[in-house]
Design a protein around this motif. Structure first.
Motif, PDB file in Angstrom:
ATOM      1  N   ASP A 129      35.484  19.369  36.723  1.00  0.00           N
ATOM      2  CA  ASP A 129      35.969  19.616  35.366  1.00  0.00           C
ATOM      3  C   ASP A 129      35.958  21.101  35.004  1.00  0.00           C
ATOM      4  N   GLN A 130      35.422  21.928  35.879  1.00  0.00           N
ATOM      5  CA  GLN A 130      35.316  23.357  35.575  1.00  0.00           C
ATOM      6  C   GLN A 130      36.334  24.170  36.377  1.00  0.00           C
ATOM      7  N   VAL A 131      36.611  25.367  35.891  1.00  0.00           N
ATOM      8  CA  VAL A 131      37.576  26.261  36.524  1.00  0.00           C
ATOM      9  C   VAL A 131      36.821  27.353  37.273  1.00  0.00           C
ATOM     10  N   TYR A 132      37.187  27.543  38.549  1.00  0.00           N
ATOM     11  CA  TYR A 132      36.521  28.530  39.401  1.00  0.00           C
ATOM     12  C   TYR A 132      37.465  29.702  39.664  1.00  0.00           C
ATOM     13  N   THR A 133      36.914  30.898  39.599  1.00  0.00           N
ATOM     14  CA  THR A 133      37.687  32.102  39.889  1.00  0.00           C
ATOM     15  C   THR A 133      36.925  32.916  40.928  1.00  0.00           C
ATOM     16  N   PHE A 134      37.629  33.267  42.015  1.00  0.00           N
ATOM     17  CA  PHE A 134      37.008  34.029  43.101  1.00  0.00           C
ATOM     18  C   PHE A 134      37.818  35.298  43.356  1.00  0.00           C
ATOM     19  N   GLU A 135      37.114  36.381  43.594  1.00  0.00           N
ATOM     20  CA  GLU A 135      37.763  37.651  43.898  1.00  0.00           C
ATOM     21  C   GLU A 135      37.273  38.172  45.251  1.00  0.00           C
ATOM     22  N   VAL A 136      38.225  38.597  46.084  1.00  0.00           N
ATOM     23  CA  VAL A 136      37.926  39.239  47.356  1.00  0.00           C
ATOM     24  C   VAL A 136      38.723  40.537  47.397  1.00  0.00           C
ATOM     25  N   TYR A 137      38.083  41.640  47.772  1.00  0.00           N
ATOM     26  CA  TYR A 137      38.817  42.894  47.916  1.00  0.00           C
ATOM     27  C   TYR A 137      38.301  43.656  49.128  1.00  0.00           C
TER      28      TYR A 137
END
Length: 201
Positions: A129-137
């Protein structure tokens, strides 16, 4: 330091998975070119896996692969649906309070160190039910030129090394089911593919 690329993915999971069963990386169909085979490379792979818990590196295989634990991503956040950040700005703040609760970490660096270890990441599951945000740089790989910039000003021609295959930024389950996969192409890869086809004729 110049950041050559930034990759942000945002969405909801369709299956409740433990964090330890989600990995970042890719597996390729053809062997890489110019990678030294033998004992030295195997020692290097084991060394990298030792200093980076959760990493799996098979660079000299006929189907090479490189995977990292999900928790190794530079930035992570978990939000209630409708409260997720707008990622179009390219600016992302770490927020894992919904995942860890009172165990929330003071920095992304400490969260990465903790979640790289499977015994720790196995304690948590994604919430559907939750929104996940992932960042890779990354500061070394330039997709515009397809050269990887390494120490001392040296460059590695990844169009050649990749054997005409595009580098992919992907999320997998540990049994290698694809969650999300994005191939990053460059026209120089097509040139390498054409060379290979001409060599076969």
């Amino acid at each position: 330091t110049k950041r050559h690329y930034q990759f942000i993915i945002q969405g909801q999971f369709k299956e409740e998975l433990p964090l330890c069963d989600i990995i970042i990386g890719d597996v390729y169909d053809k062997p890489f070119k110019g990678i030294p085979n033998g004992v030295i490379m195997k020692v290097y792979e084991k060394f990298m896996e030792m200093i980076s818990p959760g990493m799996e590196m098979r660079m000299t295989s006929d189907t090479p692969s490189l995977f990292n634990a999900l928790g190794s991503c530079q930035t992570m956040r978990v939000d209630r649906k409708g409260e997720e950040p707008d990622v179009s700005s390219g600016k992302l703040q770490e927020d894992t309070a919904l995942l860890f609760g009172k165990e929330k970490f003071a920095s992304a660096s400490k969260r990465r160190t903790y979640l790289r270890k499977r015994k720790n990441s196995s304690k948590y599951k994604v919430n559907l039910d939750q929104v996940y945000t992932f960042e890779v740089y990354d500061h070394t790989m330039c997709f515009a030129s397809y050269y990887q910039h390494v120490m001392g000003g040296m460059k590695i021609d990844m169009a050649v090394t990749m054997n005409g295959q595009p580098l992919c930024l992907a999320f997998f389950t540990r049994d290698h089911r694809v969650i999300a996969k994005f191939a990053v192409w460059n026209e120089r890869l097509l040139e390498e593919m054409e060379k290979e086809q001409e060599a076969k004729m």
